[in-house]
Design a protein around this motif. Structure first.
Motif, PDB file in Angstrom:
ATOM      1  N   THR A   2      57.323 -23.979  88.427  1.00  0.00           N
ATOM      2  CA  THR A   2      57.696 -22.279  87.838  1.00  0.00           C
ATOM      3  C   THR A   2      56.130 -22.170  86.146  1.00  0.00           C
ATOM      4  O   THR A   2      55.805 -22.992  86.213  1.00  0.00           O
ATOM      5  N   GLN A   3      55.915 -20.468  86.670  1.00  0.00           N
ATOM      6  CA  GLN A   3      54.576 -20.601  85.336  1.00  0.00           C
ATOM      7  C   GLN A   3      55.608 -20.112  83.898  1.00  0.00           C
ATOM      8  O   GLN A   3      56.815 -19.615  84.638  1.00  0.00           O
ATOM      9  N   ALA A   4      55.285 -20.459  83.338  1.00  0.00           N
ATOM     10  CA  ALA A   4      55.559 -20.392  82.251  1.00  0.00           C
ATOM     11  C   ALA A   4      55.860 -18.044  82.430  1.00  0.00           C
ATOM     12  O   ALA A   4      55.193 -17.989  82.296  1.00  0.00           O
ATOM     13  N   PRO A   5      56.371 -17.970  81.328  1.00  0.00           N
ATOM     14  CA  PRO A   5      56.291 -17.111  81.151  1.00  0.00           C
ATOM     15  C   PRO A   5      55.605 -16.121  80.031  1.00  0.00           C
ATOM     16  O   PRO A   5      54.865 -16.859  79.210  1.00  0.00           O
ATOM     17  N   GLU A   6      55.376 -14.835  80.602  1.00  0.00           N
ATOM     18  CA  GLU A   6      53.885 -14.889  79.579  1.00  0.00           C
ATOM     19  C   GLU A   6      54.397 -14.969  77.666  1.00  0.00           C
ATOM     20  O   GLU A   6      55.263 -14.087  77.594  1.00  0.00           O
ATOM     21  N   THR A   7      53.028 -14.840  77.096  1.00  0.00           N
ATOM     22  CA  THR A   7      53.170 -14.247  76.203  1.00  0.00           C
ATOM     23  C   THR A   7      52.170 -13.332  75.865  1.00  0.00           C
ATOM     24  O   THR A   7      51.211 -13.079  75.853  1.00  0.00           O
ATOM     25  N   MET A   8      52.893 -12.285  74.681  1.00  0.00           N
ATOM     26  CA  MET A   8      51.716 -11.083  74.514  1.00  0.00           C
ATOM     27  C   MET A   8      52.274 -10.531  72.539  1.00  0.00           C
ATOM     28  O   MET A   8      53.114 -11.318  72.239  1.00  0.00           O
ATOM     29  N   PHE A   9      50.550 -10.842  72.716  1.00  0.00           N
ATOM     30  CA  PHE A   9      50.267 -10.461  71.066  1.00  0.00           C
ATOM     31  C   PHE A   9      50.668  -8.934  70.456  1.00  0.00           C
ATOM     32  O   PHE A   9      49.668  -8.375  71.528  1.00  0.00           O
ATOM     33  N   VAL A  10      51.411  -8.705  69.640  1.00  0.00           N
ATOM     34  CA  VAL A  10      51.535  -7.296  69.226  1.00  0.00           C
ATOM     35  C   VAL A  10      51.313  -7.150  67.806  1.00  0.00           C
ATOM     36  O   VAL A  10      51.154  -7.958  67.010  1.00  0.00           O
ATOM     37  N   ARG A  11      50.700  -5.822  67.440  1.00  0.00           N
ATOM     38  CA  ARG A  11      50.612  -5.572  65.771  1.00  0.00           C
ATOM     39  C   ARG A  11      51.902  -4.673  65.097  1.00  0.00           C
ATOM     40  O   ARG A  11      51.794  -4.456  64.082  1.00  0.00           O
ATOM     41  N   THR A  12      53.018  -4.495  65.794  1.00  0.00           N
ATOM     42  CA  THR A  12      54.417  -4.005  65.218  1.00  0.00           C
ATOM     43  C   THR A  12      55.390  -4.495  65.713  1.00  0.00           C
ATOM     44  O   THR A  12      55.717  -5.058  66.763  1.00  0.00           O
TER      45      THR A  12
END
Length: 67
Positions: A2-12
């Protein structure tokens, strides 16, 4: 495998997740939940396991893209 969960970079520190993205419309995701990033510098969605990392925070290892 299975693929690793997605990582999102956020500013808040406060963000919403509804499971949409990567070609998945919001209607096929999950209910919108509001998440708060704490002193660790990241938070994970309990529905889709997507990880949200605060840009410049302790969990940002220089992987965030400029912009």
């Amino acid at each position: 495998m299975t693929q690793a969960p997605e990582t999102m970079f956020v500013r808040t520190r406060r963000i919403a997740c509804d499971g949409s993205g990567d070609g998945v419309p919001a209607a096929l995701g999950h209910p919108r939940v509001w998440l708060e990033i704490d002193e660790s510098g990241y938070v994970e969605c309990g529905y889709c396991d997507r990880r949200f990392v605060l840009v410049g925070g302790p969990a940002d290892k220089g992987e965030a893209k400029a912009g």
